[in-house]
Design an enzyme around this catalytic site. Structure first.
Site, PDB file in Angstrom:
ATOM      1  N   LYS A 249       0.835  -1.174   0.000  1.00  0.00           N
ATOM      2  CA  LYS A 249       0.000   0.000   0.000  1.00  0.00           C
ATOM      3  C   LYS A 249       0.891   1.253   0.000  1.00  0.00           C
ATOM      4  CE  LYS A 249      -1.215   1.626   4.129  1.00  0.00           C
ATOM      5  NZ  LYS A 249      -0.059   2.113   4.899  1.00  0.00           N
TER       6      LYS A 249
ATOM      7  N   LYS B 253      -1.320 -10.034  11.248  1.00  0.00           N
ATOM      8  CA  LYS B 253      -1.005  -9.999  12.688  1.00  0.00           C
ATOM      9  C   LYS B 253      -1.673 -11.174  13.391  1.00  0.00           C
ATOM     10  CE  LYS B 253      -0.357  -5.024  13.078  1.00  0.00           C
ATOM     11  NZ  LYS B 253       0.925  -4.764  13.709  1.00  0.00           N
TER      12      LYS B 253
ATOM     13  N   GLU C 298      -0.910   5.189  17.783  1.00  0.00           N
ATOM     14  CA  GLU C 298       0.557   5.057  17.695  1.00  0.00           C
ATOM     15  C   GLU C 298       1.198   6.153  18.523  1.00  0.00           C
ATOM     16  OE1 GLU C 298       2.181   3.639  13.744  1.00  0.00           O
ATOM     17  OE2 GLU C 298       0.593   4.994  13.118  1.00  0.00           O
TER      18      GLU C 298
ATOM     19  N   ASP D 161      -3.596   6.588   4.978  1.00  0.00           N
ATOM     20  CA  ASP D 161      -2.509   5.739   5.472  1.00  0.00           C
ATOM     21  C   ASP D 161      -3.035   4.597   6.353  1.00  0.00           C
ATOM     22  OD1 ASP D 161       0.302   5.169   5.789  1.00  0.00           O
ATOM     23  OD2 ASP D 161       0.195   5.999   7.814  1.00  0.00           O
TER      24      ASP D 161
ATOM     25  N   HIS E  16      -6.078  -0.477   6.957  1.00  0.00           N
ATOM     26  CA  HIS E  16      -6.013  -1.262   8.200  1.00  0.00           C
ATOM     27  C   HIS E  16      -7.314  -1.182   9.011  1.00  0.00           C
ATOM     28  CE1 HIS E  16      -1.908  -1.440   7.047  1.00  0.00           C
ATOM     29  NE2 HIS E  16      -1.498  -0.343   7.639  1.00  0.00           N
TER      30      HIS E  16
ATOM     31  N   LYS F 267      -1.316   9.451  15.092  1.00  0.00           N
ATOM     32  CA  LYS F 267       0.109   9.404  15.442  1.00  0.00           C
ATOM     33  C   LYS F 267       0.332  10.306  16.648  1.00  0.00           C
ATOM     34  CE  LYS F 267       2.026   7.816  11.196  1.00  0.00           C
ATOM     35  NZ  LYS F 267       2.316   6.414  11.540  1.00  0.00           N
TER      36      LYS F 267
HETATM   37  C1  BG6 Z   1       1.693   1.413   8.019  1.00  0.00           C
HETATM   38  C2  BG6 Z   1       1.551   2.908   7.991  1.00  0.00           C
HETATM   39  O1  BG6 Z   1       0.868   0.826   7.055  1.00  0.00           O
HETATM   40  O2  BG6 Z   1       1.322   0.940   9.300  1.00  0.00           O
HETATM   41  C3  BG6 Z   1       2.406   3.548   9.069  1.00  0.00           C
HETATM   42  O3  BG6 Z   1       1.959   3.383   6.718  1.00  0.00           O
HETATM   43  C4  BG6 Z   1       2.077   2.952  10.413  1.00  0.00           C
HETATM   44  O4  BG6 Z   1       2.208   4.956   9.096  1.00  0.00           O
HETATM   45  C5  BG6 Z   1       2.127   1.432  10.358  1.00  0.00           C
HETATM   46  O5  BG6 Z   1       3.019   3.446  11.358  1.00  0.00           O
HETATM   47  C6  BG6 Z   1       1.602   0.834  11.650  1.00  0.00           C
HETATM   48  O6  BG6 Z   1       1.860  -0.550  11.659  1.00  0.00           O
HETATM   49  P1  BG6 Z   1       2.047  -1.331  13.027  1.00  0.00           P
HETATM   50  O7  BG6 Z   1       2.158  -2.748  12.606  1.00  0.00           O
HETATM   51  O8  BG6 Z   1       3.283  -0.793  13.684  1.00  0.00           O
HETATM   52  O9  BG6 Z   1       0.824  -1.028  13.841  1.00  0.00           O
END
Ligand code: BG6
Length: 484
Positions: free
Chosen positions: A142, A176, A210, A229, A234, A334
């Site tokens: 992606k 996951k 995050e 993003d 997700h 974020k």
């Molecule tokens: C990615 C995003 O797809 O997923 C990032 O582009 C993000 O911005 C990341 O930080 C988060 O993934 P995870 O597995 O750390 O939750």
């Protein structure tokens, strides 16, 4: 089974941070089929040895459960090769084809870990060089486009070179272990199925928080934002996993058909819901995990007047018989107060109270995705003070910590997904119609924002986002878990 894996973007962040460590873990766990070759592809001029040394040095920065010994890395490094390529040059694809023809591997994986702007040219050139053989699988990272039209254009070009069963659109959240457990909880057990519906569920909350900022991806992120993003892919995939009907079997298309139905059932946006049910935010300077951090507009690569959102909270509904009227709240951001991803199913309170219970008390199922992977079932029980007739109920919690139960060094998302590609298993990959439907649903939000001069609401880094996100959910008498 022999395989060749060609990693376009072989020296890039994704390759050394995620993909090569994941392949190494599979190698270490003995699950990577023997007889494989891995080709890092990039524009740099590197020998095979220099590439191996570069990856070795990068591995020191990667969070591996156990550091590889020199001997262990050398055995893995024997699989690594380097090919210099300029993706706009047909002659370079001919050289790649010649290398791959040196032996005929059972499976050839082309992994596009490059800027998405290169996907179409690379697919056209791979086809022109005869590299779209039936043994070939292509993996697309992606973001696949930035709206419906660009997504469709990429998918159409890729499909001119490869059939749908050869295309692996990756959403690493589906790899996951916690998401596998969500499928197992729903479709391997009968306990929750009768409760998984509008009659018993008050609301569903999906949070992907995050603590990190945009790191070294400021310029990319500034033209992308949290909606594209994280939400389009997700968060919506998690919503599908919660909301979908039980598939008729575990085959890829049976699962993807059900997810597609959920996406198609999402309530269409109206002018009113766009302004009332979507909150966007952008972090200002603050403190995260005890450390002072700059605001988003001060990050490297970010426009000083940027209106890109780093936080989104929204409310939607799945308009079908199972879910009609149940709010689904999604939020992601974020520089929030911690790394915390979870799904909460809030059940309705008991219909008739014969016991005294704390205000707002009800049953709740929490599916923790990260940093820990597990389940919490919140119940009401007779507490310690049960001597008095009028004793009330107290909240109690049943915990199932999968990390403790199965060990925390389980198969990571990329490890699992890379092995799935090598073995040709599409279950955990996204079909083009799902992806397009998800874009169709987020596009009105993007259009609404482009005409709204208000911009994102600032929030202090290290908090749970703008207060408007709490107000949005409070208007319906609900609260985010950390606030209840
Ligand atoms: C990615 C995003 O797809 O997923 C990032 O582009 C993000 O911005 C990341 O930080 C988060 O993934 P995870 O597995 O750390 O939750």
């Amino acid at each position: 089974m022999s395989f060749d894996l060609v990693l376009f973007g072989g020296t890039g962040d994704l390759a050394w941070r995620k993909l090569l460590p994941a392949l190494f873990q599979a190698f270490r766990h003995g699950t990577l089929p023997a007889g494989g070759r891995i080709f890092g592809v990039a524009r740099d001029s590197l020998s095979h040895e220099q590439y191996r040394s570069l990856i070795r040095a990068r591995f020191d920065e990667v969070d591996l459960a156990k550091r590889p010994t020199a001997e262990e890395f050398d055995r893995f490094a024997a699989l690594l090769h380097f090919i210099r390529m300029d993706l706009s040059q047909p002659a370079d694809y001919a050289r790649l084809a010649a290398t791959l023809r040196e032996r005929k591997a059972d499976t050839v994986v082309m992994y596009m870990a490059t800027a998405p702007s290169l996907f179409t040219v690379a697919c056209e050139q791979l086809a022109a060089a005869g590299l779209n053989t039936p043994e070939t699988r292509i993996v697309l990272e992606k973001p696949l486009g930035h709206d419906v039209a660009s997504n469709r254009a990429i998918n159409e070009t890729v499909r001119r070179a490869f059939s749908e069963w050869q295309i692996f659109r990756i959403d690493h959240y589906l790899g996951k272990p916690s998401v596998q457990n969500l499928f197992a909880l729903r479709f391997g057990n009968s306990l929750f199925e009768p409760l998984w519906r509008r009659e018993t569920v008050a609301n569903v909350q999906i949070t992907i928080a995050e603590d990190i900022g945009v790191e070294r991806r400021g310029a990319f992120y500034d033209s992308t934002g949290a909606l594209r993003d994280m939400v389009q892919n997700h968060a919506l995939q998690l919503l599908c996993a919660v909301g979908m009907e039980p598939p008729i079997n575990a085959h890829a298309d049976a699962i993807r058909d059900e997810k597609l139905k959920v996406l198609r059932s999402l309530k269409p946006w109206t002018a009113e819901t766009l302004s009332q049910h979507v909150v966007r935010g952008q972090y200002a300077e603050g403190t995260v995990n005890g450390e002072p951090v700059p605001g988003y507009r001060q990050e490297h690569g970010v426009d000083r007047d940027s209106t890109t959102e780093t936080f989104v909270a929204l409310r939607t509904e799945i308009a079908n018989w199972r879910w009609a009227g149940v709010p689904f709240y999604l939020r992601t951001g974020k520089r929030l107060s911690g790394r915390d991803a979870h799904i909460v199913i809030n059940f309705r309170p008991a219909p008739h109270a014969i016991f005294k219970s704390p205000p707002g008390a009800a049953n709740r199922l929490v599916i923790n995705l990260q940093p820990r992977d597990g389940l919490e079932l919140h119940l009401l029980a007779q507490g310690a003070d049960n001597r008095r007739q009028q004793a009330g109920l107290s909240p109690v919690q049943l915990d199932l910590d999968f990390d403790k139960r199965f060990g925390s060094e389980r198969v990571g998302a990329y490890e699992r997904l890379l092995l799935d590609v090598i073995h040709g298993r599409l279950n955990l990959f996204v079909r083009s119609d799902e992806q397009e439907e998800a874009w169709r649903w987020v596009e009105p939000i993007l259009e609404h924002w482009s005409g709204d001069t208000g911009g994102p609401r600032p929030y202090t880094a290290g908090t749970w986002g703008p207060s408007a996100a709490s107000a949005m959910i409070a208007r319906e008498g609900h609260c985010w878990t950390e606030e209840c």
